[in-house]
Design an enzyme around this catalytic site. Structure first.
Site, PDB file in Angstrom:
ATOM      1  CG  HIS A  93      -0.317   0.154   2.530  1.00  0.00           C
ATOM      2  ND1 HIS A  93      -0.012  -0.910   3.351  1.00  0.00           N
ATOM      3  CD2 HIS A  93       0.072   1.263   3.225  1.00  0.00           C
ATOM      4  CE1 HIS A  93       0.529  -0.479   4.465  1.00  0.00           C
ATOM      5  NE2 HIS A  93       0.592   0.847   4.419  1.00  0.00           N
ATOM      6  CG  ASP A  96      -0.065  -4.196   2.618  1.00  0.00           C
ATOM      7  OD1 ASP A  96       0.439  -3.526   1.690  1.00  0.00           O
ATOM      8  OD2 ASP A  96      -0.325  -3.722   3.739  1.00  0.00           O
ATOM      9  N   GLY A 105       3.412   5.542   9.341  1.00  0.00           N
ATOM     10  CA  GLY A 105       4.808   5.688   8.953  1.00  0.00           C
ATOM     11  C   GLY A 105       5.608   4.420   9.178  1.00  0.00           C
ATOM     12  CB  SER A 143       0.080  -5.224   6.686  1.00  0.00           C
ATOM     13  OG  SER A 143      -1.102  -4.895   5.987  1.00  0.00           O
TER      14      SER A 143
END
Length: 383
Positions: free
Chosen positions: A227, A255, A335, A352
């Site tokens: 992502h 992911d 972050g 993830s």
């Protein structure tokens, strides 16, 4: 990592963020734990802080987890079709293997020969996996946060956000779930979310206006969360200089992603300790069982530890469901996405998403690193 970087990370990190343990080959089972490596004092300190252990207890736990991780493939093979799942029991310090009640005495003896404790259960892992797969083929409403096989409970657990428990769509999904097989419903306080963040200061990598964390070094680049960027997206490092490009990425459904590295940056088999612990060398990617300790490195909250809560969980983010994630009790914040999860000296996966934060606590999922290596034909960089 760039040659001009500060000594603080000189031996340690690939690009920047915080994580580079890596396995020896691209096959999932290729890397096995090394025999009794010297444990970093900083790692023991982190486990004492986050798991409430003494230094002696942390050292003993790591040794017991190495033995359990090594025994799990043999115990699974010994159980055969009677296998019902396995987990590390922190009270006994041993691997526990669930075996269905119809298993023969010779099967039970073969499992115990591996050093594992046996627990008798009703449903096999194959039956539970089949029930979970039926749920994976359906579309879940947002009030359902995820589902997974729980080997200890010998059931499929479906998590529902408390505020949505009475929602009609949620109730319909739960009816379908119960028809698919043995299901237990658990209420959770908040839905999961990914941990990418807008660009802020610190030690990150950037793609567009998103900040994420490096996962593990591979030969030619690093792996991270899908992502965080799409194929072709450029990546810059902590100093704003160009690192490389997303070569592959998948999200949702999966992911994971990998980024090629060049322009004066290179890869090393290290997970950044952020001054909390010494930078950690990685020697393999053997999968830690449920119950084992695991630590995470990320560019926002740095180094935190916890335990593995579940394997192969489907998580229902707002962007769509992501499959085959591992659930942990480790905290994370925006972050930290893409950062590394490591158990002992074994790479586990890339961050993830989750819920909560590192002030009040929470849970975090990671995409297993071996799946990423196999998907893209990559080779982990190991010490």
């Amino acid at each position: 990592m760039r040659r001009t970087r500060l000594h603080r990370v000189a031996v340690a990190a690939l690009v920047l963020l915080g994580s580079w343990a890596v396995a020896g080959t691209s096959t999932a089972g290729a890397a096995t734990p090394a025999a009794a490596p010297t444990t970093s004092p900083g790692l023991l300190q982190a486990m004492q802080r986050d798991l409430g252990l003494s230094a002696q207890q942390a050292e003993a736990r790591l040794a017991a987890e190495r033995a359990a991780t090594a025994a799990e493939p043999q115990a699974r093979a010994a159980a055969g079709s009677a296998y019902g799942g396995s987990w590390f029991d922190d009270e006994t310090g041993r691997l526990t293997v669930a075996v269905t009640s119809g298993a023969s005495d010779s099967t039970l003896r073969a499992v115990r020969t591996t050093g594992a404790t046996v627990r008798t259960v009703q449903h096999s892992a194959r039956q539970l996996d089949t029930a979970k797969a039926r749920l994976d083929s359906t579309s879940a409403p947002q009030g359902v946060s995820g589902w997974r096989v729980d080997p200890k409970a010998n059931t499929v657990v479906v998590d529902v956000v408390r505020a949505a428990r009475s929602d009609n769509d949620v109730q319909r999904f739960l009816s379908q779930a119960r028809a698919a097989g043995p299901v237990t419903v658990r209420t959770v306080s908040a839905p999961p979310q990914t941990f990418a963040a807008g660009t802020v200061g610190g030690d990150p990598y950037y793609t567009g206006n998103v900040r994420c964390s490096i996962g593990f070094s591979v030969y030619g680049g690093f792996v991270t969360a899908g992502h965080c960027g799409q194929p072709g997206a450029g990546v810059s490092g902590w100093d704003g200089s160009y690192i490389g490009t997303f070569q592959g990425s998948s999200f949702p459904d999966n992911d994971y992603a990998w980024v090629s590295v060049g322009s004066g940056w290179w890869t090393v088999p290290v997970v950044l300790g952020w001054g909390t612990v010494p930078d950690q060398l990685v020697r393999g990617s053997a999968v830690a069982p449920v119950g084992a300790s695991v630590c995470r490195s990320g560019s926002t909250t740095h180094w935190h530890c916890g335990t593995v809560l579940a394997l192969n969980e489907t998580v229902n983010y707002s962007q769509g469901a992501v499959h085959q994630l591992t659930k942990t009790s480790v905290c994370a914040e925006p972050g930290d996405s893409g950062g590394s999860f490591i158990s002992g000296d074994q790479a586990q996966g890339v961050t993830s998403g989750g819920w909560g934060n590192c002030s009040g606590g929470g849970e975090t999922w990671f995409q297993p690193v071996n799946e990423i290596l196999n998907r893209y034909g990559l080779t982990l960089h190991t010490a």
